[in-house]
Design a protein around this motif. Structure first.
Motif, PDB file in Angstrom:
ATOM      1  N   MET A  43       5.496  -3.310  -0.030  1.00  0.00           N
ATOM      2  CA  MET A  43       4.860  -3.473   1.272  1.00  0.00           C
ATOM      3  C   MET A  43       3.673  -2.512   1.409  1.00  0.00           C
ATOM      4  N   PHE A  44       3.885  -1.268   1.014  1.00  0.00           N
ATOM      5  CA  PHE A  44       2.767  -0.312   1.060  1.00  0.00           C
ATOM      6  C   PHE A  44       1.615  -0.797   0.178  1.00  0.00           C
ATOM      7  N   ALA A  45       1.956  -1.257  -1.032  1.00  0.00           N
ATOM      8  CA  ALA A  45       0.915  -1.729  -1.938  1.00  0.00           C
ATOM      9  C   ALA A  45       0.111  -2.826  -1.261  1.00  0.00           C
ATOM     10  N   GLY A  46       0.828  -3.759  -0.638  1.00  0.00           N
ATOM     11  CA  GLY A  46       0.148  -4.856   0.041  1.00  0.00           C
ATOM     12  C   GLY A  46      -0.750  -4.367   1.162  1.00  0.00           C
ATOM     13  N   VAL A  47      -0.267  -3.393   1.922  1.00  0.00           N
ATOM     14  CA  VAL A  47      -1.074  -2.891   3.031  1.00  0.00           C
ATOM     15  C   VAL A  47      -2.355  -2.247   2.502  1.00  0.00           C
ATOM     16  N   TYR A  48      -2.223  -1.389   1.503  1.00  0.00           N
ATOM     17  CA  TYR A  48      -3.432  -0.735   0.975  1.00  0.00           C
ATOM     18  C   TYR A  48      -4.397  -1.753   0.384  1.00  0.00           C
ATOM     19  N   HIS A  49      -3.844  -2.764  -0.298  1.00  0.00           N
ATOM     20  CA  HIS A  49      -4.700  -3.714  -0.995  1.00  0.00           C
ATOM     21  C   HIS A  49      -5.405  -4.658  -0.031  1.00  0.00           C
ATOM     22  N   TRP A  50      -4.677  -5.169   0.953  1.00  0.00           N
ATOM     23  CA  TRP A  50      -5.261  -6.193   1.825  1.00  0.00           C
ATOM     24  C   TRP A  50      -5.709  -5.663   3.174  1.00  0.00           C
ATOM     25  N   PHE A  51      -5.619  -4.358   3.348  1.00  0.00           N
ATOM     26  CA  PHE A  51      -6.133  -3.767   4.588  1.00  0.00           C
ATOM     27  C   PHE A  51      -7.556  -4.225   4.891  1.00  0.00           C
ATOM     28  N   PRO A  52      -8.448  -4.207   3.866  1.00  0.00           N
ATOM     29  CA  PRO A  52      -9.817  -4.661   4.146  1.00  0.00           C
ATOM     30  C   PRO A  52      -9.877  -6.086   4.674  1.00  0.00           C
ATOM     31  N   LYS A  53      -8.973  -6.949   4.257  1.00  0.00           N
ATOM     32  CA  LYS A  53      -8.992  -8.314   4.786  1.00  0.00           C
ATOM     33  C   LYS A  53      -8.414  -8.350   6.198  1.00  0.00           C
ATOM     34  N   MET A  54      -7.438  -7.477   6.440  1.00  0.00           N
ATOM     35  CA  MET A  54      -6.786  -7.545   7.748  1.00  0.00           C
ATOM     36  C   MET A  54      -7.638  -6.909   8.832  1.00  0.00           C
ATOM     37  N   PHE A  55      -8.183  -5.730   8.498  1.00  0.00           N
ATOM     38  CA  PHE A  55      -8.863  -4.968   9.553  1.00  0.00           C
ATOM     39  C   PHE A  55     -10.343  -4.756   9.261  1.00  0.00           C
ATOM     40  N   LEU A  56     -10.825  -5.345   8.181  1.00  0.00           N
ATOM     41  CA  LEU A  56     -12.247  -5.321   7.820  1.00  0.00           C
ATOM     42  C   LEU A  56     -12.771  -3.915   7.540  1.00  0.00           C
ATOM     43  N   ARG A  57     -11.864  -2.990   7.386  1.00  0.00           N
ATOM     44  CA  ARG A  57     -12.254  -1.628   7.055  1.00  0.00           C
ATOM     45  C   ARG A  57     -11.407  -1.140   5.901  1.00  0.00           C
ATOM     46  N   MET A  58     -11.819  -0.030   5.313  1.00  0.00           N
ATOM     47  CA  MET A  58     -11.093   0.503   4.163  1.00  0.00           C
ATOM     48  C   MET A  58     -10.189   1.641   4.605  1.00  0.00           C
ATOM     49  N   MET A  59      -9.042   1.749   3.941  1.00  0.00           N
ATOM     50  CA  MET A  59      -8.211   2.929   4.173  1.00  0.00           C
ATOM     51  C   MET A  59      -8.735   4.060   3.309  1.00  0.00           C
ATOM     52  N   ASN A  60      -8.402   5.275   3.721  1.00  0.00           N
ATOM     53  CA  ASN A  60      -8.854   6.442   2.975  1.00  0.00           C
ATOM     54  C   ASN A  60      -8.063   6.572   1.676  1.00  0.00           C
ATOM     55  N   LYS A  61      -8.803   6.684   0.571  1.00  0.00           N
ATOM     56  CA  LYS A  61      -8.172   6.700  -0.746  1.00  0.00           C
ATOM     57  C   LYS A  61      -7.373   7.974  -0.991  1.00  0.00           C
ATOM     58  N   LYS A  62      -7.971   9.125  -0.652  1.00  0.00           N
ATOM     59  CA  LYS A  62      -7.308  10.394  -0.971  1.00  0.00           C
ATOM     60  C   LYS A  62      -6.012  10.541  -0.184  1.00  0.00           C
ATOM     61  N   LEU A  63      -6.051  10.138   1.076  1.00  0.00           N
ATOM     62  CA  LEU A  63      -4.808  10.175   1.851  1.00  0.00           C
ATOM     63  C   LEU A  63      -3.791   9.207   1.260  1.00  0.00           C
ATOM     64  N   GLY A  64      -4.298   8.102   0.751  1.00  0.00           N
ATOM     65  CA  GLY A  64      -3.418   7.128   0.097  1.00  0.00           C
ATOM     66  C   GLY A  64      -2.735   7.752  -1.107  1.00  0.00           C
ATOM     67  N   TYR A  65      -3.512   8.476  -1.897  1.00  0.00           N
ATOM     68  CA  TYR A  65      -2.938   9.150  -3.073  1.00  0.00           C
ATOM     69  C   TYR A  65      -1.846  10.126  -2.652  1.00  0.00           C
ATOM     70  N   LEU A  66      -2.197  10.931  -1.660  1.00  0.00           N
ATOM     71  CA  LEU A  66      -1.247  11.949  -1.203  1.00  0.00           C
ATOM     72  C   LEU A  66       0.035  11.283  -0.689  1.00  0.00           C
ATOM     73  N   HIS A  67      -0.174  10.241   0.086  1.00  0.00           N
ATOM     74  CA  HIS A  67       0.977   9.499   0.630  1.00  0.00           C
ATOM     75  C   HIS A  67       1.845   8.952  -0.492  1.00  0.00           C
ATOM     76  N   PHE A  68       1.212   8.376  -1.506  1.00  0.00           N
ATOM     77  CA  PHE A  68       2.001   7.822  -2.601  1.00  0.00           C
ATOM     78  C   PHE A  68       2.850   8.886  -3.274  1.00  0.00           C
ATOM     79  N   TRP A  69       2.215   9.987  -3.643  1.00  0.00           N
ATOM     80  CA  TRP A  69       2.985  10.961  -4.442  1.00  0.00           C
ATOM     81  C   TRP A  69       4.106  11.587  -3.633  1.00  0.00           C
ATOM     82  N   ILE A  70       3.855  11.880  -2.370  1.00  0.00           N
ATOM     83  CA  ILE A  70       4.948  12.431  -1.563  1.00  0.00           C
ATOM     84  C   ILE A  70       6.080  11.416  -1.440  1.00  0.00           C
ATOM     85  N   THR A  71       5.701  10.166  -1.179  1.00  0.00           N
ATOM     86  CA  THR A  71       6.721   9.135  -0.994  1.00  0.00           C
ATOM     87  C   THR A  71       7.519   8.899  -2.274  1.00  0.00           C
ATOM     88  N   PHE A  72       6.800   8.780  -3.377  1.00  0.00           N
ATOM     89  CA  PHE A  72       7.439   8.443  -4.649  1.00  0.00           C
ATOM     90  C   PHE A  72       8.407   9.550  -5.078  1.00  0.00           C
TER      91      PHE A  72
END
Ligand code: HEM
Ligand SMILES: [Cu+2]
Ligand SMILES: [Cu+2]
Lengths: 608, 343
Positions: free
Chosen positions: A447-476
């Motif tokens: 679900m997270f993967a889908g949100v990061y990947h298709w966020f640009p289609k859903m909200f026409l904007r990009m999510m922040n990559k570095k926060l995404g990285y941080l979020h992934f490693w903490i979560t994983f």
């Protein structure tokens, strides 16, 4: 990597095709029809996602409350008192009935609201019309109803937490007689009625959605989009929807009979019971019947949760490895096999119920069969990475995380499928570890993967990559920190759904394991704050998204970056190839969108 | 105090907001977008994947090293020995698969981390390879199924020992009662409508074979080396009789009689002398000392393992396994129901 591929000539043949009524009428929509009672698949998808995010936060907070109790039983936490009040958290100590209630609602929300409604609702809605080249779902109205049933169902589930006797608490599997008899526990009073009501509405939502997904995929594929060119995401959503449509009605009857037993004095599940100081009149029913009906849904349900996540990651892994998905047809074949087999394995939840042991043997066999297509999928993912040119978007990180958790949780399934070995670990923390890793983590990562990947289609904007990285490693890291040690609790024989392990001296030496688990859970929960911030912040202030940020082949990236009715301003795109022509020899770019015609002598479907 | 906290929160929000403004402004100056993946990202994340794998595997072995000695002791029943062997074989197998597949996953994730000038290989399928990894798991699973079902049939078959001991475990919210058949060797039949007063397990008063039945609470005894046939019943909701040391479990379902049989092979006294059990108890008592609780000795236990209500976590009974003579002595001290009732 190459430049962004933009529109195809086809989109300019405007107005010649009028295959859908309203794609170019530009009347202003009212706020209500645009944002609330919307029939647009993109808006409904966002509604599902945001509802699911809120529900997930609730369910996660619940897990932190009961994890605190498990790590430090009897300790006083102002936090618990602040949330639960004096009735359920007197002096900051969690009440045993509330413990069971929280576990139950946590499980129910996670499985049904977040990973069934949320996951399928968000991504089937977003991606099916986009990826098959349709203007919208077959029935926008049914789709809207599907969301609103889901919304009401979620609201009732949340609301049930605030009633006098507390919410339902017999576990998410609601086995009767516990769930049928108000004398058995406070959670079997009004809370259980609300749970059943909520679930009935949820089933309606799920059926409305599922039928729509099936019909849309079968009927509304654009020209050239044959089933063998269909992206694996849509294949996964299709099979998921079929599983749901076939199994949810059984849960509905299962719940309905329970409602009858609870309210109208029938005895489908009840017999020979003495409770509350008197014998009950019910005779002739069987709680085992309930278990059969429940798990007839319950097992397909775990694949309903898992398959969309696997579909999403197939797409993301292929795109970001810049390689075709390995074994496209084998992936479809194994999903079909998993889908079929998932209907004949339900008995593996019932080895210890007193079910006929021979029947148990049959379920051992079918269950272990289902491991084969699952293994094939895992190997195919790994081979897709091999000799790739991996682009580490946050979505890609979560996809790799999914493959890891799918393997790690999958292998313990082999143990639990074996009726003999299940004897001693059935209903222990070994099972809790297994299903959280294979189902909870994999699906959440998907679900997270889908949100990061298709966020640009859903909200026409990009999510922040570095926060995404941080979020992934903490979560994983914290996810494995929470669930891996639980295997060892299971090996020591700790049963699940215990309010505390401190009443049996034999578990006293496990205190430190429980503390590690809880600390990891708290860190993981805090990590989600990063995600929430990134999600809501990027929705409004993120960088503007280009049309095809990940250089992807599928059709959704050929739509303009605006949420317009009908998806494509002109004619519908025509598909000329499968979705996985990444790094194809002899091509200028390392991706070839599905709308690009095959060159002379060029082969489709992975041949070249 | 509350005001201070509020003030601090407001200040934090303002600071955060300013920080975001600066980030947003600086974004406009850069040529590449924040979200675009560059070679540094790929390199860092690829290496992080490898590092994660190493840590993950270390964590795996660290846990085994530290916690495996807290697992249940070796089985104390005849079928349990086979259970343990099967468990170990399966565990080695899946640990191997877990390590190897995770290794390839993370190693490839590291090795093939992206690079601007690299190009992926267009490799879409390979029937031989796919056949190979369908057949290998299939044969491993065949092995698992064959052994699993062989033992399953043995464990679940009807008891054959003429000399067997029969015990009924009766579950209710929230305790257990064990019922022995008494001198006639027959458990009296039951009727849930007759529950009440001293008739706590619902014996059918019309059936005389129940008069000599023996009911015990909190603790019951079993002779070593004789097959035990356990019958399970429940008064109210589903419970589950879980005796982990014997690798035994069966649900107790209202309206049904379920069964499980096993043969205890070690007495409680023998267990207390067992070196593994001793180290286990040492660990337990160390923790108890820390918490200011009395030290305990090893005991076999019966737990409830199916959610059954508020005190599900505390439905326990102690099981004492002892020699035939000791068992007979214990049994002689128990009083039959009829005499209990007439008191
Ligand atoms: C935030 C991370 C999570 C933590 C710390 C957590 C922890 C727990 C714990 C401790 C239990 C109770 C086990 C027991 O006593 O039987 C539980 C139950 C459960 N969890 Fe989670 N969980 C988390 C996330 C998830 C996710 C993502 C799912 C989605 C599948 C999930 C699904 C369930 C289910 C189905 C149950 C069983 C509920 C029941 O026994 O009725 N959990 N969880
Ligand atoms: Cu299942
Ligand atoms: Cu119980």
């Amino acid at each position: 990597m190459g430049s962004t591929h933009t529109t195809t000539a086809l989109e300019h043949e405007h107005a010649t095709h009028h295959d859908h009524s309203h794609h170019d009428d530009h009347h202003e929509e009212s706020f209500v029809s645009k944002y609330i009672f919307s029939m647009d698949h993109k808006m409904i998808s966002r509604q599902f996602l945001i509802t699911a995010v809120i529900m997930a936060v609730v369910a996660m907070t619940m897990s932190i409350i009961f994890r605190l109790q498990l790590a430090w039983p009897g300790e006083k936490f102002a936090f618990i008192n602040a949330i639960l009040g004096d009735k359920w958290g007197k002096d900051g100590i969690l009440d045993p009935n509330m413990y069971l209630a929280l576990v139950t609602i946590h499980g129910t929300i996670m499985v049904f609201m977040v990973l069934t409604g949320g996951l399928s609702g968000t991504f089937s809605n977003l991606l099916i019309p986009y990826q098959i080249g349709a203007r919208d779902m077959a029935s926008g109205f049914m789709n809207m109803l599907s969301y609103w049933f889901f919304f009401v169902s979620s609201a009732i589930m949340l609301g049930s937490c605030f009633i006098e006797d507390g919410p339902a608490s017999p576990g998410w599997t609601i086995y009767p007689p516990l769930s049928a008899l108000p004398e058995a526990m406070p959670g079997s009073k009004l809370g259980m009625t609300l749970w059943l009501t909520s679930m009935a509405l949820f089933i309606v939502s799920s059926l409305l959605g599922g039928l729509n997904y099936i019909i849309t995929i079968v009927n509304l594929r654009t020209k050239g989009m044959s089933m063998t060119r269909l992206p694996l995401t849509c294949w996964a959503f299709l099979i998921t929807a079929i599983l749901g449509v076939l199994s949810f009605p059984v849960l509905f009857s299962c719940a309905l009979l329970l409602i009858f037993d609870r309210s109208f004095g029938t005895s489908f599940y009840l017999s020979d019971i003495y409770i509350g100081g008197r014998p009950l009149d019910n005779v002739g029913g069987s709680p085992i019947l309930f278990e059969h009906l429940f798990w007839f849904l319950g097992h397909p349900e775990v694949y309903i949760v898992l398959l969309p996540a696997l579909g999403i990651t197939s797409e993301i892994i292929s795109t970001n490895s810049r390689k075709p998905i390995f074994g496209y047809r084998a992936m479809i074949g194994s999903m079909l096999a998993i889908g079929f087999l998932s209907f004949i394995v339900w008995g593996h939840h019932m080895y210890m119920t007193g079910m006929n042991p021979f029947l148990g043997s049959v379920f051992v066999f079918t269950t272990l069969l289902i491991a084969i297509p699952s293994a094939v999928k895992a190997f195919n993912y790994i081979t897709t990475l091999w000799k790739g040119n991996i682009q580490y978007t946050p979505a890609m990180l979560f996809s790799i995380g999914l493959v890891s958790s799918f393997i790690t949780g999958g292998v313990t399934g082999i143990i639990l499928a074996d009726s003999t070995l299940d004897i001693n670990v059935h209903d222990t923390y070994f099972v809790v570890a297994h299903f959280h890793i294979v189902m909870g983590l994999s699906a959440i990562f998907g679900m997270f993967a889908g949100v990061y990947h298709w966020f640009p289609k859903m909200f026409l904007r990009m999510m922040n990559k570095k926060l995404g990285y941080l979020h992934f490693w903490i979560t994983f890291i914290s996810a494995y920190g929470v669930f891996f040690p639980q295997h060892f609790l299971g090996l020591a024989g700790v049963p699940r759904r215990y309010y505390t392990n401190s009443n049996f001296p034999m578990f006293d030496n496990l205190v430190d394991i429980n503390i590690i688990v809880t600390v990891a859970a708290i860190i993981g929960a805090l990590g989600q704050v990063i995600f929430l911030f990134n999600f809501f912040y990027s929705m409004f202030r993120g960088e503007k998204a280009p049309q095809n940020p990940w250089n992807s082949n599928t059709l959704e990236w050929t739509t303009p970056m605006a949420n317009i009715h009908g998806n494509w301003p002109g004619a519908l795109p025509v598909v000329h190839r499968w979705a996985y022509d990444y790094s194809k020899p002899g091509q200028e770019h390392d991706f070839v969108p599905q709308t690009v015609p095959l060159a002379e002598g060029e082969h489709d479907g992975g041949e070249h | 105090m509350k005001l201070l906290v509020l003030l601090a929160i407001i200040l934090l929000i303002i600071a955060g907001h300013q920080l975001l403004r600066i980030i947003e402004l600086s974004r406009g100056l850069k040529k590449t977008k924040e979200w675009q993946i560059n070679d540094t990202d790929n390199d860092m994340m690829g290496k992080a994947m490898l590092a994660f794998m190493i840590l993950f595997f270390l964590f795996f072995f660290w846990q085994i090293n530290r916690w495996i000695d807290r697992s249940l002791p070796a089985a104390s029943s005849e079928h349990g020995v086979k259970y343990d062997a099967l468990w170990d074989a399966n565990m080695y197998l899946i640990s191997f698969v877990f390590l190897v597949t995770n290794f390839f996953l993370f190693y490839f994730a590291f090795k093939y981390r992206g690079h601007k000038n690299a190009k992926a290989v267009f490799y879409s399928h390979n029937n031989k390879l796919e056949m190979l990894w369908t057949v290998i798991p299939a044969s491993a699973l065949a092995f698992i199924i064959i052994f699993g079902l062989k033992y399953w049939n043995e464990i679940m078959s009807a008891p054959t020992d003429v000399n067997k001991v029969t015990v009924e475990l009766y579950a209710k919210q929230f305790d257990w009662t064990a019922r022995f058949p008494g001198k006639d060797g027959k458990l009296g039949s039951t009727d849930f409508r007759q529950i009440g007063g001293t008739n706590s397990v619902g014996l059918d008063t019309a059936d005389a074979s129940g008069y000599d039945d023996i009911l015990v609470k909190n603790e019951f005894h079993l002779p070593v080396g004789r097959e035990v046939e356990m019958l399970m019943r429940s008064r109210d909701v589903i419970h589950s009789a879980y005796m982990p040391h014997f690798r035994a479990q069966m649900n107790c379902v209202p309206g049904m009689v379920t069964a499980f049989k096993f043969k205890p092979t070690k007495t409680t006294a023998e267990m207390r002398q067992d070196p593994y059990v001793k180290q286990l108890m040492a660990g337990i008592n160390k923790q108890r000392e820390k918490e200011g609780k009395e030290p305990v000795e090893f005991d076999y236990v019966l737990l409830c393992n199916k959610i059954c209500g508020a005190s599900h976590y505390n439905m326990q009974m102690t099981i004492i396994v002892e020699s035939e003579q000791d068992y007979n002595k214990w049994m002689a001290k128990q009083r039959a129901l009829k005499t209990l009732a007439s008191n």
